[in-house]
Design a protein around this motif. Structure first.
Motif: not given
Length: 376
Positions: A84-95, A157-174
């Protein structure tokens, strides 16, 4: 953007001494058990690996939310569309298709820099796998993917439940870019392998039979024995058998080395054993003199606590004399130990009197390599 990376890196370097402290004990045990000694190059590589993993973890997790009870995210925190990051790059870059110079704008886009960072993040991991651990391509790909998956699960998982909610995206591109980074690092390791010492040949460059037992190794064996004896003493007292630590120690050190060929539990852990000065097995008399001086006399004096019945029956003046003698004996032994640490070619007093010494019990692999090198 680069400033945001300096923040977690600085925290990783500050946390490294603490992590290294906890890492050192298992590191020493594994190195002594597997290789028979500590190799400086091998130690440097493993501590660099620890430092890298700390930096990678802090880069992925920091900054943390202000509170454990963080707010729920407004949208979805899972991105499962591959590349998905490739599509995001193409959309956000004026080429402009007919203007090649416009392609360079991609290099400054946040989406491209983030993807590049995720590749670079695991390049060192691939280098370690390829150079130090000598893994195969398939293993490198699998472990790089597992490391990336661990990072992503920790975030979602918010560091395996330490935080109530996740604060970072789970991204398959990562997962894709991190795994790619590991593969790039593995390839780099293959390129530079000829310029660096070969890990599998480190032991062949050492004169293994000439290696002596250092004080770090002996202190570790003493620590392991002390932990075992303390555990046994506590268990005996829980069973209402009021046996002192000194009594358990005397039975342990005066008998166990005789039936195990000069080894205690601690010595077995770090692969050393007790022998006579001429290399023969230590006789019972040698063992008893050695440990009788160290744990019987010196240890027994320190076992006489102020509320000891023996001191109480002797009366105040004589008890004070014994306590002063114990303090002087401890001070003399401490000075003696420091002097021997400085002048390492001299044995400790209880070794000198008992005519015993510690020798390394080399692993069979090390013995075979040492014999092969000697034959060559």
């Amino acid at each position: 953007m680069f400033q945001s990376y300096l923040f977690p890196i600085s925290y990783a370097f500050m946390a490294f001494p603490v992590a290294a402290l906890f890492f050192t004990l298992p590191f020493l045990i594994v190195q002594y058990r597997r290789h028979g000694y500590i190799n400086k190059i091998r130690a440097l590589m493993l501590y660099l690996l620890l430092l890298y993993l700390l930096n990678a973890l802090f880069l992925v997790l920091l900054p943390l939310p202000d509170s454990r009870h963080n707010a729920a995210p407004a949208g979805s925190m899972i991105q499962l569309v591959p590349l998905q990051f490739i599509q995001d790059i193409l959309q956000n870059t004026q080429i402009t298709r007919n203007d090649p110079s416009s392609y360079l704008k991609v290099l400054g886009e946040a989406d491209f820099l983030l993807a590049a960072f995720n590749v670079v993040l695991t390049v060192p991991f691939g280098i370690f796998l390829g150079y130090y651990f000598r893994t195969r391509w398939a293993v490198c790909i699998m472990l790089s993917f597992v490391l990336s998956l661990f990072f992503e699960i920790t975030q979602i998982t918010g560091i395996f439940g330490f935080f109530d909610h996740p604060y970072r995206l789970f991204d398959v591109d990562d997962l894709i870019t991190n795994t790619l980074g590991g593969m790039v690092g593995f390839k780099i390791a293959m390129w530079i392998a000829g310029l660096l010492p070969r890990i599998e040949k480190l032991d062949s460059w050492e004169d293994l039979p000439a290696k002596k037992v250092g004080y770090t190794r002996r202190a570790l064996a003493c620590l392991m024995d002390g932990f075992l004896l303390l555990t046994v003493t506590l268990l005996l007292n829980l069973l209402s058998l009021n046996i002192s630590l000194w009594a358990v120690s005397m039975v342990y050190f005066l008998i166990v080395p005789l039936v195990t060929g000069g080894r205690t539990f601690g010595k077995w852990i770090v692969r050393i054993r007790l022998k006579s000065e001429d290399g023969n097995p230590a006789t019972p008399w040698m063992v008893w003199i050695r440990y009788g001086l160290l744990y019987g006399i010196l240890g027994g004096m320190n076992a006489l606590t102020p509320d000891s019945p023996l001191l109480h029956n002797l009366g105040t003046p004589l008890a004070a004399v014994i306590r002063m003698a114990t303090l002087l004996a401890d001070l003399a032994f401490f000075i003696h130990l420091v002097m021997r640490l400085i002048k390492r070619d001299r044995p400790l007093i209880y070794e000198e009197w008992s005519k015993t010494r510690n020798v390394i019990s080399w692993p069979d692999r090390q013995k075979a390599e040492a014999s092969s090198n000697a034959a060559d």
